[in-house]
Design an enzyme around this catalytic site. Structure first.
Site, short mmCIF file in Angstrom:
data_model
loop_
_atom_site.label_atom_id
_atom_site.label_comp_id
_atom_site.label_asym_id
_atom_site.label_seq_id
_atom_site.Cartn_x
_atom_site.Cartn_y
_atom_site.Cartn_z
N LYS A 179 0.86 -1.19 0.00
CA LYS A 179 0.00 0.00 0.00
C LYS A 179 0.90 1.24 0.00
CE LYS A 179 -1.94 2.87 2.33
NZ LYS A 179 -1.68 4.28 1.92
N GLU A 255 9.01 1.05 11.36
CA GLU A 255 10.12 2.01 11.25
C GLU A 255 9.46 3.38 11.32
OE1 GLU A 255 12.05 4.69 10.21
OE2 GLU A 255 12.51 3.90 8.21
N CYS A 289 13.21 10.44 8.29
CA CYS A 289 12.98 10.05 9.68
C CYS A 289 14.28 10.10 10.50
CB CYS A 289 12.32 8.69 9.76
SG CYS A 289 13.06 7.53 8.63
N GLU A 386 9.02 15.64 16.16
CA GLU A 386 9.53 15.47 14.80
C GLU A 386 8.83 16.46 13.86
OE1 GLU A 386 8.60 11.80 12.62
OE2 GLU A 386 10.70 11.79 12.00
#
Ligand code: ADP
Length: 483
Positions: A179, A255, A289, A386
């Site tokens: 996906k 992750e 990330c 973040e």
């Protein structure tokens, strides 16, 4: 223009089809805000069809009977096709994601091809062990594929994330429902065409573009998916784990986010470290990330370091991602663009000092200037959360013990950078920082052989290298009485 853009469909059982609902969604070019294409919008019934195809391919299809070496051959063939079409793929990725063409050609494509070549070579080297056991028995292990795997990937490295997921899954003999992110499905669909060209049997890779809470959730909840691998935000990672637990307890690997410390000791090569700090935060518009978003600078060199960083940040060429001179492109979506500007405002409101940048870089398209904040404290949102954009928070430190404690004082643990000429100090930091990757006197180095993944809320499981085999295989212990 090399990239051929056309309406996207779902790939199920090696056939291109519309979603059962007939719905389609628009995909935009973040550099121009124009619609690039429409794509079939998969949802639960489509995921279900894809899982049925993947299950059949896993249990009955030629994939199961094929030797590991032949699986490797298909992967090699596929890597060759990626190489042949690399310019077109790079352009398509740039158009859909907004990242500069120099990065797609120099980073995304080579790393994507490397990953498939690495796993092509690894396919026939996956095996169990023979174990010494008590009694008159022969004991050995079989390392078998995990089964049907669901893979949900993000929009920051659409091709590369597909490669990190598909490579090990196919090498181990799993079958897949992939996906892609709703913002960036185009290169994954092109991968689908090339997989067919490489001769992948029907049902082995099924691609269902669609939105997270619908198509993504249908993958995480599906009762006949054996394992789900996810890359994305920590919040969604938690949802994935919950859905996996509440459905069939499928295996999970995650992750997730990061807030990496990039640590500058006074004894480092300052110019190299400034380069590293630039790389660390502005590569891929900061939508990484493992971005080095907390810049810890030893107090005595802070002024010199930040003055150099400011100059370099202001020289960075932000603009048309298709122009080969461009060094930083557009943020991937309007949502991300506004989120980053929101954090910049928050940084100012909380009292941080804007050294440079801090605003949109163009009238049209989601461009943001490289942004450096000074005077940041550990408690500020821009030092804790973040941002996923080209915004770095400079913090200063006086001694190594205080630094280690502060660097580790985060919910995340994906990566860290350490800049020093003192080899002992470098290794000490490598040991003490709680993160899955430590870069010493470098940043953002990747190789298909080297594992990548997080500590703490950056997730669990390691992608890449031999480590990823753990994610896509299970071990069976076989006992044979020798009497
Ligand atoms: P970001 O917040 O950075 O956009 P996300 O974690 O939301 O990243 O998205 C990463 C991937 O997760 C995308 O493919 C997205 O469609 C998917 N996703 C988002 N929300 C969900 C959800 N509730 N369930 C399953 N998948 C989701």
């Amino acid at each position: 223009m090399k990239a051929k853009i056309k309406p996207g469909k779902l790939l199920i059982n090696n056939e291109w089809c519309e979603a059962q609902s007939g719905k389609r969604f628009e995909v935009t070019n973040p550099a121009t805000e124009e619609v690039l294409a429409t794509v079939a919008e998969g949802d639960a019934p489509d995921v279900d069809r894809a899982v049925t195809a993947a299950r059949r391919a896993f249990e009955e299809g030629p994939w199961k009977k094929m030797s590991a070496r032949d699986r490797g051959r298909i992967l090699y063939r596929f890597a060759g096709l990626l190489d042949k079409n690399r310019d077109e793929l790079a352009e398509l990725e740039t158009l859909n994601n907004g990242k500069p063409i120099r990065e797609t050609t120099q980073a995304d494509l080579p790393l994507t091809i490397d990953a498939f070549e690495y796993y092509a070579g690894l396919a026939d080297k996956i095996h169990g062990d023979t174990l010494p056991v008590n009694g008159n028995y022969f004991n050995y292990t079989l390392r078998e594929p995990a089964g049907v795997v669901g893979q949900i990937i993000p929009w920051n490295f659409p091709l590369l994330m597909a490669a990190w997921k598909l490579g090990p899954a196919l090498a181990t003999g799993c079958t897949v429902v992939l996906k892609p992110a709703e913002q960036t499905p185009l290169t994954a669909l092109r991968l689908g065409e090339l997989l067919l060209e490489a001769g992948l049997p029907p049902g082995v890779v099924n691609i269902v573009p669609g939105f997270g809470p619908t198509a993504g959730a249908a993958v995480a909840r599906h009762m006949d998916i054996d394992k789900v691998a996810f890359t994305g935000s920590t919040d969604v990672g938690k949802l994935i784990m919950k859905m996996a637990a509440e459905s069939n307890l499928k295996r999970v690997s995650l992750e997730l986010g990061g807030k990496a410390p990039n640590i500058i000791f006074a004894d480092c090569d300052i110019d190299a470290a400034v380069n590293g700090a630039m790389q660390g935060i502005f590569f891929n518009q900061g939508e990484v990330c493992c971005a080095g978003s907390r810049l810890f600078i030893e107090e005595k060199v802070k002024e010199e370091f930040l003055s150099k960083l400011k100059t370099r940040a202001e020289q960075k060429l932000v603009g048309d991602p298709l122009d080969p001179r461009t060094e930083m492109g557009a943020q991937a979506s309007a949502e991300q663009f506004h989120k980053i500007l929101g954090y910049i405002k928050k940084g100012k409101d909380e009292g941080a000092r804007l050294l440079t940048g801090g605003e949109a870089a163009a009238e049209r398209g989601y461009f943001i200037k490289p942004t450096v904040f000074d005077g940041v404290t550990d408690e500020m949102a821009i030092a804790r959360e973040e941002i996923f954009g080209p915004v770095v928070s400079a913090l200063s430190f006086k001694n190594i013990d205080e630094l280690t404690r502060r660097a580790n004082n985060t919910i995340y643990g994906l990566s860290a950078g350490v800049w020093t000429r003192d080899i002992g100090k470098a290794h000490r930091m490598a040991k003490e920082i709680k993160a899955g990757t430590i870069w010493i006197n470098c940043y953002n180095c990747f190789d298909a052989a080297s594992p990548f993944g997080g500590f703490k809320q950056s997730g669990f499981g390691r992608e890449l290298g031999k480590y990823a085999l753990e994610l896509y295989t299970q071990v069976k212990s076989v006992w044979v009485a020798m009497d």
